[in-house]
Design an enzyme around this catalytic site. Sequence first.
Site, PDB file in Angstrom:
ATOM      1  N   ARG A 232       0.879  -1.043  -0.181  1.00  0.00           N
ATOM      2  CA  ARG A 232       0.132  -0.036   0.004  1.00  0.00           C
ATOM      3  C   ARG A 232       0.635   1.313  -0.078  1.00  0.00           C
ATOM      4  O   ARG A 232       1.880   1.317   0.535  1.00  0.00           O
ATOM      5  CB  ARG A 232      -0.982   0.056   1.180  1.00  0.00           C
ATOM      6  CG  ARG A 232      -2.163  -1.022   1.342  1.00  0.00           C
ATOM      7  CD  ARG A 232      -3.193  -0.302   0.357  1.00  0.00           C
ATOM      8  NE  ARG A 232      -4.267  -1.517   0.278  1.00  0.00           N
ATOM      9  CZ  ARG A 232      -4.527  -2.262  -0.608  1.00  0.00           C
ATOM     10  NH1 ARG A 232      -3.735  -2.523  -1.565  1.00  0.00           N
ATOM     11  NH2 ARG A 232      -5.685  -2.867  -0.512  1.00  0.00           N
ATOM     12  N   GLU A 261      -3.367   7.858  -3.922  1.00  0.00           N
ATOM     13  CA  GLU A 261      -3.828   7.378  -5.330  1.00  0.00           C
ATOM     14  C   GLU A 261      -5.163   8.272  -5.687  1.00  0.00           C
ATOM     15  O   GLU A 261      -5.900   8.410  -5.051  1.00  0.00           O
ATOM     16  CB  GLU A 261      -4.251   5.877  -5.277  1.00  0.00           C
ATOM     17  CG  GLU A 261      -2.995   5.327  -5.021  1.00  0.00           C
ATOM     18  CD  GLU A 261      -3.112   3.877  -4.945  1.00  0.00           C
ATOM     19  OE1 GLU A 261      -4.240   3.307  -5.031  1.00  0.00           O
ATOM     20  OE2 GLU A 261      -2.152   3.223  -4.489  1.00  0.00           O
ATOM     21  N   HIS A 279      -1.938   0.975  -9.862  1.00  0.00           N
ATOM     22  CA  HIS A 279      -2.497  -0.019  -8.720  1.00  0.00           C
ATOM     23  C   HIS A 279      -3.268  -1.174  -9.551  1.00  0.00           C
ATOM     24  O   HIS A 279      -4.375  -1.142  -9.258  1.00  0.00           O
ATOM     25  CB  HIS A 279      -3.333   0.723  -7.730  1.00  0.00           C
ATOM     26  CG  HIS A 279      -3.636   0.150  -6.650  1.00  0.00           C
ATOM     27  ND1 HIS A 279      -4.015   0.426  -5.471  1.00  0.00           N
ATOM     28  CD2 HIS A 279      -3.731  -1.523  -6.525  1.00  0.00           C
ATOM     29  CE1 HIS A 279      -4.122  -0.284  -4.602  1.00  0.00           C
ATOM     30  NE2 HIS A 279      -4.128  -1.641  -4.908  1.00  0.00           N
TER      31      HIS A 279
HETATM   32  P1  NAP Z   1      -1.243 -11.641   4.612  1.00  0.00           P
HETATM   33  O1  NAP Z   1      -0.928 -12.934   3.953  1.00  0.00           O
HETATM   34  O2  NAP Z   1      -2.022 -11.207   5.733  1.00  0.00           O
HETATM   35  O3  NAP Z   1       0.334 -11.071   4.764  1.00  0.00           O
HETATM   36  C1  NAP Z   1       0.578  -9.878   5.329  1.00  0.00           C
HETATM   37  C2  NAP Z   1       2.008  -9.784   6.094  1.00  0.00           C
HETATM   38  O4  NAP Z   1       2.044  -8.568   6.590  1.00  0.00           O
HETATM   39  C3  NAP Z   1       2.220 -11.144   7.059  1.00  0.00           C
HETATM   40  O5  NAP Z   1       3.378 -11.729   6.734  1.00  0.00           O
HETATM   41  C4  NAP Z   1       2.266  -9.967   8.247  1.00  0.00           C
HETATM   42  O6  NAP Z   1       3.422 -10.672   9.283  1.00  0.00           O
HETATM   43  C5  NAP Z   1       2.989  -8.828   7.660  1.00  0.00           C
HETATM   44  N1  NAP Z   1       2.688  -7.824   8.786  1.00  0.00           N
HETATM   45  C6  NAP Z   1       1.535  -7.241   9.357  1.00  0.00           C
HETATM   46  N2  NAP Z   1       1.678  -6.497  10.321  1.00  0.00           N
HETATM   47  C7  NAP Z   1       3.210  -6.406  10.290  1.00  0.00           C
HETATM   48  C8  NAP Z   1       3.991  -5.181  11.128  1.00  0.00           C
HETATM   49  N3  NAP Z   1       3.549  -4.591  11.780  1.00  0.00           N
HETATM   50  N4  NAP Z   1       5.448  -5.569  10.856  1.00  0.00           N
HETATM   51  C9  NAP Z   1       5.689  -6.331   9.723  1.00  0.00           C
HETATM   52  N5  NAP Z   1       4.937  -7.302   9.026  1.00  0.00           N
HETATM   53  C10 NAP Z   1       3.480  -7.245   9.537  1.00  0.00           C
HETATM   54  O7  NAP Z   1      -1.741 -10.665   3.425  1.00  0.00           O
HETATM   55  P2  NAP Z   1      -1.424 -10.985   1.748  1.00  0.00           P
HETATM   56  O8  NAP Z   1      -2.606 -11.451   1.170  1.00  0.00           O
HETATM   57  O9  NAP Z   1       0.010 -11.243   1.540  1.00  0.00           O
HETATM   58  O10 NAP Z   1      -1.665  -9.384   1.253  1.00  0.00           O
HETATM   59  C11 NAP Z   1      -0.548  -8.447   1.861  1.00  0.00           C
HETATM   60  C12 NAP Z   1      -1.153  -7.004   1.530  1.00  0.00           C
HETATM   61  O11 NAP Z   1      -0.877  -6.819   0.083  1.00  0.00           O
HETATM   62  C13 NAP Z   1      -2.417  -6.772   1.674  1.00  0.00           C
HETATM   63  O12 NAP Z   1      -2.721  -6.310   2.806  1.00  0.00           O
HETATM   64  C14 NAP Z   1      -2.584  -5.560   0.729  1.00  0.00           C
HETATM   65  O13 NAP Z   1      -2.338  -4.443   1.215  1.00  0.00           O
HETATM   66  C15 NAP Z   1      -1.522  -5.629  -0.256  1.00  0.00           C
HETATM   67  N6  NAP Z   1      -2.179  -5.984  -1.713  1.00  0.00           N
HETATM   68  C16 NAP Z   1      -1.862  -5.255  -2.670  1.00  0.00           C
HETATM   69  C17 NAP Z   1      -2.551  -5.239  -4.069  1.00  0.00           C
HETATM   70  C18 NAP Z   1      -2.181  -4.734  -5.122  1.00  0.00           C
HETATM   71  O14 NAP Z   1      -3.032  -4.582  -6.144  1.00  0.00           O
HETATM   72  N7  NAP Z   1      -0.996  -3.930  -5.259  1.00  0.00           N
HETATM   73  C19 NAP Z   1      -3.082  -6.374  -4.095  1.00  0.00           C
HETATM   74  C20 NAP Z   1      -3.410  -7.423  -3.023  1.00  0.00           C
HETATM   75  C21 NAP Z   1      -2.942  -7.060  -1.601  1.00  0.00           C
HETATM   76  P3  NAP Z   1       3.062 -11.695  10.156  1.00  0.00           P
HETATM   77  O15 NAP Z   1       3.331 -12.946   9.046  1.00  0.00           O
HETATM   78  O16 NAP Z   1       4.208 -12.028  11.121  1.00  0.00           O
HETATM   79  O17 NAP Z   1       1.877 -12.007  10.810  1.00  0.00           O
END
Ligand code: NAP
Length: 313
Positions: A232, A261, A279
């Site tokens: 993000r 954005e 995005h």
């Molecule tokens: P996920 O499986 O929930 O992974 C989130 C990761 O963030 C986990 O590894 C978590 O750590 C880590 N995290 C959370 N809080 C943190 C902190 N305080 N310090 C360090 N790490 C932290 O989610 P996902 O499916 O991989 O998606 C991740 C993100 O990608 C979404 O939240 C979204 O914002 C973004 N995204 C962007 C797009 C785009 O179009 N560009 C599309 C989809 C998603 P732990 O493993 O230790 O809990």
Amino acid sequence: MESIDVLMLCPMISYLEQELQSRYNVLKLWTAQEKSQFIKDHSATIRAIVGDGGHGADAEMIEALPRLEILSSNSVGVDKIDLEKCREKGIRVTYTPDVLTDEVADLAIGLILAVLRRLCESDRYVRSGKWKKGDFKLTTKFTGKTVGIIGLGRIGMAIAKRAEAFNCPICYYSRTEKPDTKYKYYPSVLELASNCQILVVACSLTAETRHIVNREVMNALGPKGVLINIGRGPHVDEPELVSALVEGRLGGAGLDVYEHEPEVPEELFGLENVVLLPHVGTATVETRKAMADLVVGNLEAHFSNKPLLTPLV
Ligand code: NAP
């Protein structure tokens, strides 16, 4: 049977709009002249909200809808939803994990290659006829570079898997160490940035991860380092990113997301070591359809008293 009022917060693919409209009475917030009045006018009947990564529900909206039962988000990022308020009021929240993981990870690798091999710049080189006057400059290799990942979740792990195929050593920073992976864990983002050549932001956006990539982190990544952000926009301190790139303290950046954005800092437009995407992490026909099916499937499950497909709250 009473028709169910569903508040849709923003335009989405027509397939999703049609699927919703064939089941529910869809109220399109973006078509309203005055949004808060529109919500007031329908507050007695709205039972569900459909939003996306950029359009969620804050405490004020949730409080304004006394019959709200479920919020089905067409995204995996839920930073625009007041999850605490939903928990407090017993409102269910669903999202679209897993079905978009590969797509976003593919794009992250695409961004890495585009920045290092200057794909966009060399495309412009050919189109402008400059090739006839001489060969394009040399660029930088991806294979074998150390990739550091902030957030080894679903997407972070999928990026790691792909980068492994490029013989890249992988390291990461997450809230928790993952003992079942062979990747090297660093207990701080600063240490991670100091020990990798490509830093990829893939964590969720929370109060703790806002500006997780700050001036110090960018300086640690250094003039040969590359920052990739598919998380993000607010993960990165954007004015600091602009000055690090303009001053040459950071080697390059590949960005899919931005702090405000669709506003993108104009200073970036003239930089050839930067690749800018609007995005589009999940923006393929296949993935957006799979996400739409989950949005609808979750609502259908909720309104027929079945277990939610992908509940978050
Ligand atoms: P996920 O499986 O929930 O992974 C989130 C990761 O963030 C986990 O590894 C978590 O750590 C880590 N995290 C959370 N809080 C943190 C902190 N305080 N310090 C360090 N790490 C932290 O989610 P996902 O499916 O991989 O998606 C991740 C993100 O990608 C979404 O939240 C979204 O914002 C973004 N995204 C962007 C797009 C785009 O179009 N560009 C599309 C989809 C998603 P732990 O493993 O230790 O809990």
